[in-house]
Design a protein around this motif. Structure first.
Motif, PDB file in Angstrom:
ATOM      1  N   ASP A 272      73.732  13.284  80.795  1.00 54.97           N
ATOM      2  CA  ASP A 272      73.297  14.102  79.667  1.00 54.97           C
ATOM      3  C   ASP A 272      73.921  13.618  78.354  1.00 54.97           C
ATOM      4  O   ASP A 272      75.113  13.300  78.301  1.00 54.97           O
ATOM      5  N   ILE A 273      73.109  13.609  77.301  1.00 52.74           N
ATOM      6  CA  ILE A 273      73.579  13.398  75.935  1.00 52.74           C
ATOM      7  C   ILE A 273      73.432  14.719  75.191  1.00 52.74           C
ATOM      8  O   ILE A 273      72.327  15.253  75.093  1.00 52.74           O
ATOM      9  N   ILE A 274      74.534  15.272  74.693  1.00 53.34           N
ATOM     10  CA  ILE A 274      74.486  16.531  73.948  1.00 53.34           C
ATOM     11  C   ILE A 274      74.314  16.274  72.460  1.00 53.34           C
ATOM     12  O   ILE A 274      73.555  16.971  71.779  1.00 53.34           O
ATOM     13  N   SER A 275      74.997  15.258  71.929  1.00 50.06           N
ATOM     14  CA  SER A 275      74.829  14.919  70.518  1.00 50.06           C
ATOM     15  C   SER A 275      75.247  13.485  70.269  1.00 50.06           C
ATOM     16  O   SER A 275      76.080  12.925  70.989  1.00 50.06           O
ATOM     17  N   ILE A 276      74.637  12.891  69.250  1.00 41.92           N
ATOM     18  CA  ILE A 276      75.035  11.593  68.716  1.00 41.92           C
ATOM     19  C   ILE A 276      75.151  11.766  67.208  1.00 41.92           C
ATOM     20  O   ILE A 276      74.182  12.162  66.551  1.00 41.92           O
ATOM     21  N   LYS A 277      76.326  11.490  66.660  1.00 44.58           N
ATOM     22  CA  LYS A 277      76.548  11.640  65.226  1.00 44.58           C
ATOM     23  C   LYS A 277      77.028  10.312  64.663  1.00 44.58           C
ATOM     24  O   LYS A 277      78.039   9.772  65.111  1.00 44.58           O
ATOM     25  N   LEU A 278      76.305   9.802  63.680  1.00 48.33           N
ATOM     26  CA  LEU A 278      76.671   8.531  63.068  1.00 48.33           C
ATOM     27  C   LEU A 278      77.193   8.777  61.656  1.00 48.33           C
ATOM     28  O   LEU A 278      76.559   9.477  60.857  1.00 48.33           O
ATOM     29  N   PHE A 279      78.353   8.195  61.362  1.00 48.51           N
ATOM     30  CA  PHE A 279      78.995   8.344  60.065  1.00 48.51           C
ATOM     31  C   PHE A 279      79.092   6.985  59.379  1.00 48.51           C
ATOM     32  O   PHE A 279      79.359   5.974  60.030  1.00 48.51           O
ATOM     33  N   GLN A 280      78.877   6.991  58.084  1.00 50.53           N
ATOM     34  CA  GLN A 280      79.062   5.789  57.292  1.00 50.53           C
ATOM     35  C   GLN A 280      80.517   5.671  56.887  1.00 50.53           C
ATOM     36  O   GLN A 280      81.120   6.615  56.386  1.00 50.53           O
ATOM     37  N   LEU A 281      81.098   4.489  57.102  1.00 43.25           N
ATOM     38  CA  LEU A 281      82.465   4.213  56.667  1.00 43.25           C
ATOM     39  C   LEU A 281      82.409   3.574  55.286  1.00 43.25           C
ATOM     40  O   LEU A 281      81.684   2.602  55.071  1.00 43.25           O
ATOM     41  N   MET A 282      83.154   4.124  54.354  1.00 45.76           N
ATOM     42  CA  MET A 282      83.149   3.639  52.973  1.00 45.76           C
ATOM     43  C   MET A 282      84.163   2.502  52.847  1.00 45.76           C
ATOM     44  O   MET A 282      85.374   2.735  52.808  1.00 45.76           O
ATOM     45  N   VAL A 283      83.673   1.289  52.822  1.00 42.91           N
ATOM     46  CA  VAL A 283      84.517   0.094  52.788  1.00 42.91           C
ATOM     47  C   VAL A 283      84.126  -0.753  51.584  1.00 42.91           C
ATOM     48  O   VAL A 283      82.942  -1.056  51.391  1.00 42.91           O
ATOM     49  N   GLU A 284      85.103  -1.127  50.777  1.00 46.94           N
ATOM     50  CA  GLU A 284      84.845  -2.010  49.643  1.00 46.94           C
ATOM     51  C   GLU A 284      84.728  -3.447  50.134  1.00 46.94           C
ATOM     52  O   GLU A 284      85.526  -3.909  50.940  1.00 46.94           O
ATOM     53  N   ARG A 285      83.717  -4.155  49.629  1.00 45.83           N
ATOM     54  CA  ARG A 285      83.501  -5.536  50.025  1.00 45.83           C
ATOM     55  C   ARG A 285      83.436  -6.431  48.790  1.00 45.83           C
ATOM     56  O   ARG A 285      83.103  -5.980  47.693  1.00 45.83           O
ATOM     57  N   THR A 286      83.749  -7.686  49.005  1.00 50.32           N
ATOM     58  CA  THR A 286      83.727  -8.664  47.923  1.00 50.32           C
ATOM     59  C   THR A 286      82.283  -9.008  47.570  1.00 50.32           C
ATOM     60  O   THR A 286      81.369  -8.815  48.390  1.00 50.32           O
ATOM     61  N   PRO A 287      82.046  -9.527  46.372  1.00 54.30           N
ATOM     62  CA  PRO A 287      80.680  -9.961  46.020  1.00 54.30           C
ATOM     63  C   PRO A 287      80.122 -10.990  46.994  1.00 54.30           C
ATOM     64  O   PRO A 287      78.918 -10.997  47.271  1.00 54.30           O
ATOM     65  N   GLU A 288      80.993 -11.861  47.519  1.00 56.14           N
ATOM     66  CA  GLU A 288      80.536 -12.864  48.482  1.00 56.14           C
ATOM     67  C   GLU A 288      80.028 -12.192  49.760  1.00 56.14           C
ATOM     68  O   GLU A 288      79.000 -12.587  50.315  1.00 56.14           O
ATOM     69  N   GLU A 289      80.749 -11.174  50.222  1.00 59.53           N
ATOM     70  CA  GLU A 289      80.310 -10.453  51.424  1.00 59.53           C
ATOM     71  C   GLU A 289      79.009  -9.706  51.179  1.00 59.53           C
ATOM     72  O   GLU A 289      78.142  -9.644  52.055  1.00 59.53           O
ATOM     73  N   GLU A 290      78.874  -9.135  50.001  1.00 64.51           N
ATOM     74  CA  GLU A 290      77.661  -8.388  49.686  1.00 64.51           C
ATOM     75  C   GLU A 290      76.445  -9.307  49.574  1.00 64.51           C
ATOM     76  O   GLU A 290      75.312  -8.870  49.780  1.00 64.51           O
ATOM     77  N   SER A 291      76.673 -10.573  49.240  1.00 62.72           N
ATOM     78  CA  SER A 291      75.552 -11.501  49.073  1.00 62.72           C
ATOM     79  C   SER A 291      75.021 -12.030  50.405  1.00 62.72           C
ATOM     80  O   SER A 291      73.961 -12.658  50.449  1.00 62.72           O
ATOM     81  N   ILE A 292      75.753 -11.782  51.497  1.00 62.82           N
ATOM     82  CA  ILE A 292      75.316 -12.247  52.817  1.00 62.82           C
ATOM     83  C   ILE A 292      74.107 -11.435  53.285  1.00 62.82           C
ATOM     84  O   ILE A 292      74.041 -10.220  53.090  1.00 62.82           O
ATOM     85  N   ASP A 293      73.155 -12.105  53.888  1.00 64.74           N
ATOM     86  CA  ASP A 293      72.026 -11.411  54.508  1.00 64.74           C
ATOM     87  C   ASP A 293      72.466 -10.948  55.896  1.00 64.74           C
ATOM     88  O   ASP A 293      72.407 -11.704  56.869  1.00 64.74           O
ATOM     89  N   TRP A 294      72.919  -9.706  55.976  1.00 64.19           N
ATOM     90  CA  TRP A 294      73.504  -9.194  57.215  1.00 64.19           C
ATOM     91  C   TRP A 294      72.466  -9.030  58.333  1.00 64.19           C
ATOM     92  O   TRP A 294      72.828  -8.892  59.495  1.00 64.19           O
ATOM     93  N   THR A 295      71.181  -9.055  57.981  1.00 64.71           N
ATOM     94  CA  THR A 295      70.156  -8.944  59.023  1.00 64.71           C
ATOM     95  C   THR A 295      70.002 -10.250  59.791  1.00 64.71           C
ATOM     96  O   THR A 295      69.396 -10.267  60.866  1.00 64.71           O
ATOM     97  N   LYS A 296      70.546 -11.361  59.237  1.00 68.44           N
ATOM     98  CA  LYS A 296      70.377 -12.674  59.867  1.00 68.44           C
ATOM     99  C   LYS A 296      71.575 -13.074  60.729  1.00 68.44           C
ATOM    100  O   LYS A 296      71.567 -14.143  61.346  1.00 68.44           O
TER     101      LYS A 296
END
Length: 356
Positions: free
Chosen positions: A267-291
Motif C-alpha cells: 500500500d502507498i498512503i502518500s507521496i510528497k515531493l518537496f523542492q530543495l532550494m539550492v543556489e547554483r553557479t551560472p555554469e551549472e544553470e547553463s547545463i541541459d539537465w534533460t540530456k
C-alpha cells in the motif's frame, strides 16, 4: 554537508506529530535565526516541509480524487492497483499480481526530496511473503515488467523495498532496502536480489508494523540519501548515503509492486515531493539537465563490487579522507621496506668484512 547532516540529527530531521511525512519544526525561531546567520547557504538546502516547497503536481495526498475509478488527477495506475479512500493498494495479498502508479508530470527539479508513507502487510509468516515495493524516478512510465511489477533495463533511479530473499546463500537480513541507478544497460537479477547492480543498501524491518512507516529519498548536488522512520519515533534514521550520482531532469516518479508464489498487501498512503532550494553557479544553470545520462562516479562498475561484512556494497568515489589513508598506508609501507632493506644491506656488509 556535515552541517546539513548535523541539522537533520539535531531536529530538522524530525517529523511533526500529526503531520505524517513532513519534517518537524526543529529549533525555535530565535535559535533557527542564529543558525541561518551562521550557516547561510547550508540551511537553505534543508526543506522545512512548508506548503511553499511542496510540489503538488508530483504529490499524492489524501483525500484522493477518483476513488472507485480507474484513474485520478495527476496519476495513472495499472495492473492490480486499486484506489480506496485510505490508501492506494498496488497488489492485494494474492499470488502473481502486479500493479503500479505513475505521476503524469515529468519532474524538472534539479534538487528534490520525496517522502513516502507506505505499508507492507499480509498473512504470510517468516519468509512466506513477498515480493516488495519499488519506488521509481525513470524515463519511461506505465511499462509493466519483471522488476517489482515494472520494466527491466530502465533509465533512472530505483529504490527497492525487498521483503523476500531469493538467494538462499545471502547473509543479509530481510526486509532490505537497496538503490540502483541504470542507464538501460543493467538488468536486475531477481535470483541474487539485485546484488550485482546494487549501489548500497540496508536492513529495514518495515513489514507488518502496527504503526505508520515512512521512507525519505533526497537528491541534491549529486548526493542521494535514503532515510527511514519505522519505529514510530517521528525521526529519520540513516539508511543509504551515496555521492557522485547523476540523474537528469524530465523523468517521472512512480511506485510499483509485485507478488509471485508468495504475496503481501503493498500500500502507498502518500507521496510528497518537496523542492530543495539550492543556489547554483551560472555554469551549472547553463547545463541541459534533460540530456544527462543516469550514472554514478564509481572507480569500478557496480558489477565488480563485492559484499562487505555488513552486507553492503562499496559505493561512491574515493573521498578526501580515504585518499589520505591510502597515501598514508603507502608511505608507511615504503618506510618499512626502506628500513628492512637498510638492515639487510648492513648485515651483508658486516658479513662480507669477515671474509677479508
Amino acid at each position: 554537508m556535515a552541517a546539513e547532516a548535523w541539522l537533520w540529527r539535531w531536529g530538522w530531521g524530525q517529523r511533526c506529530p500529526g503531520r505524517p511525512g513532513l519534517p518537524g519544526p526543529g529549533p525555535g525561531p530565535t535559535t533557527l535565526l542564529h543558525f541561518l546567520l551562521l550557516l547561510g547557504p547550508v540551511a537553505a538546502d534543508i526543506t522545512d516541509g512548508n506548503s511553499e516547497h511542496l510540489k503538488r503536481e508530483h504529490s499524492l495526498i489524501k483525500p484522493y480524487q477518483g476513488v472507485g475509478s480507474s484513474s485520478m488527477p495527476l496519476w495513472d495506475f495499472q495492473g492490480s492497483t486499486m484506489l480506496t479512500s485510505q490508501y492506494v493498494r498496488l497488489t492485494p495479498d494474492e499470488r502473481s499480481k502486479e500493479g503500479s502508479i505513475w505521476n503524469h508530470q515529468p519532474c524538472f527539479l534539479k534538487d528534490w526530496e520525496m517522502h513516502v508513507h507506505f505499508k507492507v502487510h499480509g498473512t504470510g509468516k517468516k519468509n512466506l511473503h513477498g515480493d516488495g515495493i519499488a519506488l521509481w524516478y525513470t524515463r519511461d512510465r506505465l511499462v509493466p515488467g519483471p522488476v517489482f511489477g515494472s520494466k527491466d533495463n530502465f533509465h533512472g533511479l530505483a529504490i527497492f523495498l525487498d521483503t523476500y530473499p531469493n538467494d538462499e546463500t545471502t547473509e543479509r537480513v530481510f526486509p532490505y532496502i537497496s538503490v540502483m541507478v541504470n542507464n538501460g544497460s543493467l538488468s536486475y537479477d531477481h535470483s541474487k536480489d539485485g546484488r550485482w547492480s546494487e549501489l548500497a543498501g540496508c536492513t529495514a524491518d518495515f513489514r507488518n508494523r502496527d504503526h505508520d512507516t515512512f521512507l525519505a529519498v533526497r537528491y541534491s548536488r549529486g548526493r542521494l540519501t535514503v532515510m527511514t522512520d519505522l519505529e514510530d519515533k517521528n525521526e529519520w534514521k540513516n539508511c543509504i548515503d551515496i555521492t557522485g550520482v547523476r540523474l537528469p531532469t524530465g523523468y517521472y516518479f512512480g511506485a510499483s509492486a509485485g507478488t509471485g508464489d508468495l504475496s503481501d498487501n503493498h500500500d502507498i498512503i502518500s507521496i510528497k515531493l518537496f523542492q530543495l532550494m539550492v543556489e547554483r553557479t551560472p555554469e551549472e544553470e547553463s547545463i541541459d539537465w534533460t540530456k544527462i545520462e543516469p550514472g554514478v562516479n564509481f572507480l569500478k562498475s557496480p558489477k565488480d563490487n563485492v559484499d562487505d561484512p555488513t552486507g553492503n556494497f562499496r559505493s561512491g568515489p574515493l573521498t578526501g579522507w580515504k585518499v589520505f589513508l591510502l597515501l598514508l598506508c603507502a608511505l608507511l609501507g615504503i618506510v618499512v621496506c626502506a628500513v628492512v632493506g637498510a638492515v639487510v644491506f648492513q648485515k651483508r656488509q658486516e658479513r662480507n668484512k669477515r671474509f677479508y
